[in-house]
Write an enzyme that holds these catalytic residues in place. Structure first.
Site, mmCIF file in Angstrom:
data_model
loop_
_atom_site.group_PDB
_atom_site.id
_atom_site.type_symbol
_atom_site.label_atom_id
_atom_site.label_comp_id
_atom_site.label_asym_id
_atom_site.label_seq_id
_atom_site.Cartn_x
_atom_site.Cartn_y
_atom_site.Cartn_z
ATOM 1 N N GLY A 263 1.952 2.183 10.890
ATOM 2 C CA GLY A 263 2.926 3.271 10.775
ATOM 3 C C GLY A 263 3.555 3.674 12.095
ATOM 4 O O GLY A 263 4.224 4.698 12.187
ATOM 5 N N HIS B 157 -9.702 1.312 4.484
ATOM 6 C CA HIS B 157 -8.464 1.478 5.244
ATOM 7 C C HIS B 157 -8.753 2.403 6.421
ATOM 8 O O HIS B 157 -9.545 3.345 6.298
ATOM 9 C CB HIS B 157 -7.363 2.053 4.342
ATOM 10 N N GLU C 67 -7.196 4.770 7.645
ATOM 11 C CA GLU C 67 -6.957 6.199 7.386
ATOM 12 C C GLU C 67 -8.159 6.829 6.688
ATOM 13 O O GLU C 67 -8.478 8.003 6.901
ATOM 14 C CB GLU C 67 -5.660 6.361 6.563
ATOM 15 N N GLY D 10 2.625 -1.180 4.396
ATOM 16 C CA GLY D 10 2.676 0.256 4.119
ATOM 17 C C GLY D 10 4.109 0.716 3.927
ATOM 18 O O GLY D 10 4.708 0.545 2.866
ATOM 19 N N GLY D 11 4.682 1.273 4.978
ATOM 20 C CA GLY D 11 6.017 1.875 4.904
ATOM 21 C C GLY D 11 7.060 1.005 4.224
ATOM 22 O O GLY D 11 7.829 1.485 3.369
ATOM 23 N N SER E 5 2.848 -2.284 10.495
ATOM 24 C CA SER E 5 4.285 -2.361 10.794
ATOM 25 C C SER E 5 4.897 -3.734 10.482
ATOM 26 O O SER E 5 5.743 -4.228 11.230
ATOM 27 C CB SER E 5 4.559 -1.958 12.233
ATOM 28 N N GLU F 1 -6.023 -4.922 10.281
ATOM 29 C CA GLU F 1 -5.002 -3.916 10.548
ATOM 30 C C GLU F 1 -5.324 -3.176 11.839
ATOM 31 O O GLU F 1 -6.113 -2.225 11.825
ATOM 32 C CB GLU F 1 -4.941 -2.911 9.397
ATOM 33 N N ASN G 43 0.876 -1.172 0.000
ATOM 34 C CA ASN G 43 0.000 0.000 0.000
ATOM 35 C C ASN G 43 0.914 1.224 0.000
ATOM 36 O O ASN G 43 1.485 1.561 1.028
ATOM 37 C CB ASN G 43 -0.889 -0.039 1.254
ATOM 38 N N TRP G 44 1.032 1.837 -1.150
ATOM 39 C CA TRP G 44 1.972 2.969 -1.270
ATOM 40 C C TRP G 44 1.450 4.239 -0.602
ATOM 41 O O TRP G 44 2.181 5.205 -0.451
ATOM 42 C CB TRP G 44 2.253 3.264 -2.752
ATOM 43 N N LYS G 45 0.181 4.258 -0.236
ATOM 44 C CA LYS G 45 -0.450 5.454 0.340
ATOM 45 C C LYS G 45 -0.176 6.661 -0.580
ATOM 46 O O LYS G 45 -0.026 6.481 -1.786
ATOM 47 C CB LYS G 45 0.036 5.688 1.770
#
Ligand code: PGA
Length: 246
Positions: free
Chosen positions: A170, A93, A95, A229-230, A208, A164, A9-11
């Site tokens: 994150g 998601h 967010e 993610g990251g 994470s 999640e 997930n590149w966000k």
């Protein structure tokens, strides 16, 4: 043993040049025995499609509209995603639930819209830290999944589910493999009550995930892969996670 699924997930990160480097790094590092997907920002989908032509890496988006088409300025329909070759779309998601006030019902409608165009929705569920500390983890994730089961009924077997925990996204805090497995088991049982396909469905863990904790998480019986993610923004880290998903 089913094939694991690893989704990046590149966000809202990336640029044309950074994406080209990242995708070139992934192409060099693959193929993997896991199914690998990158979910990229809307403006980069077409270029990603081109870069991944002939590759085993699939691509998708990070959100879609619940509507078919119409006067919805700024929205992107699942029909458009299908038109661009997206196989997956992340919906719900945390967010988006938090910053865009997406309700369980809206998330379910987005999942339905995606399926209507042959795009597999990756439906995210997860509790906040306050909810976990109040002992509400199960209640929250079951409520979030129930809305999707209710709307999709017999099609529920076609989705991918992602657990999640919001407190792990994150933050560098990962759910322990045992904590994650416990919630995945609850979700699997809820799916089993709704569809015969539950055992073959994929339930991903996200929050994470890193090269050094991926293998332990993926070794849990009800963890079928990860939503990353990251660590998905670095070719070396993401490919190490894909390798861990044997
Ligand atoms: P993270 O994000 O791996 O950076 O925690 C996961 C996600 O938000 O999907």
């Amino acid at each position: 043993m089913h094939k694991k699924l690893v989704v990046g997930n590149w966000k809202m990160y990336g640029s044309r040049s950074a994406n080209a480097l990242l995708l070139a790094g992934l192409k060099e590092a693959g193929p993997w025995s896991a199914e690998v997907v990158v979910c990229v920002p809307f403006p980069y989908i077409a270029e990603t499609a081109l870069a991944l032509t002939g590759q085993s890496i699939a691509f998708g988006a990070q959100d879609c509209s619940a509507h078919e088409a119409g006067a919805f300025t700024g929205e992107v329909s699942s029909m458009m995603l299908a038109d661009l070759g997206c196989r997956y779309v992340i919906v719900g998601h945390s967010e988006r639930r938090a910053h865009h006030h997406e309700s369980d019902q809206l998330v379910a409608e987005k999942a339905r819209a995606a399926l209507a165009h042959g795009v597999t929705p990756i439906v995210c569920v997860g509790e906040t830290l306050a909810e976990r500390e109040a002992g509400q983890t199960e209640t929250v994730v079951k409520r979030q999944l129930a809305a999707v089961i209710h709307l999709l009924t017999h099609c529920i077997g076609e989705i991918v589910l992602a657990y999640e925990p919001v407190w792990a996204i994150g933050t560098g805090l990962t759910a322990s493999p045992e904590q994650a497995q416990a919630v995945h088991k609850v979700l699997r049982m809820q799916l089993q009550a709704a569809t015969k396909k539950a055992d073959a469905m994929k339930i991903l863990y996200g929050g994470s995930v890193k090269p050094d904790n991926a293998a332990q998480l993926f070794a849990q019986p009800d963890i079928d892969g990860g939503l990353i993610g990251g660590a998905a923004l670095k070719a070396a880290d993401f490919s190490a996670i894909c390798r861990a998903a044997m």
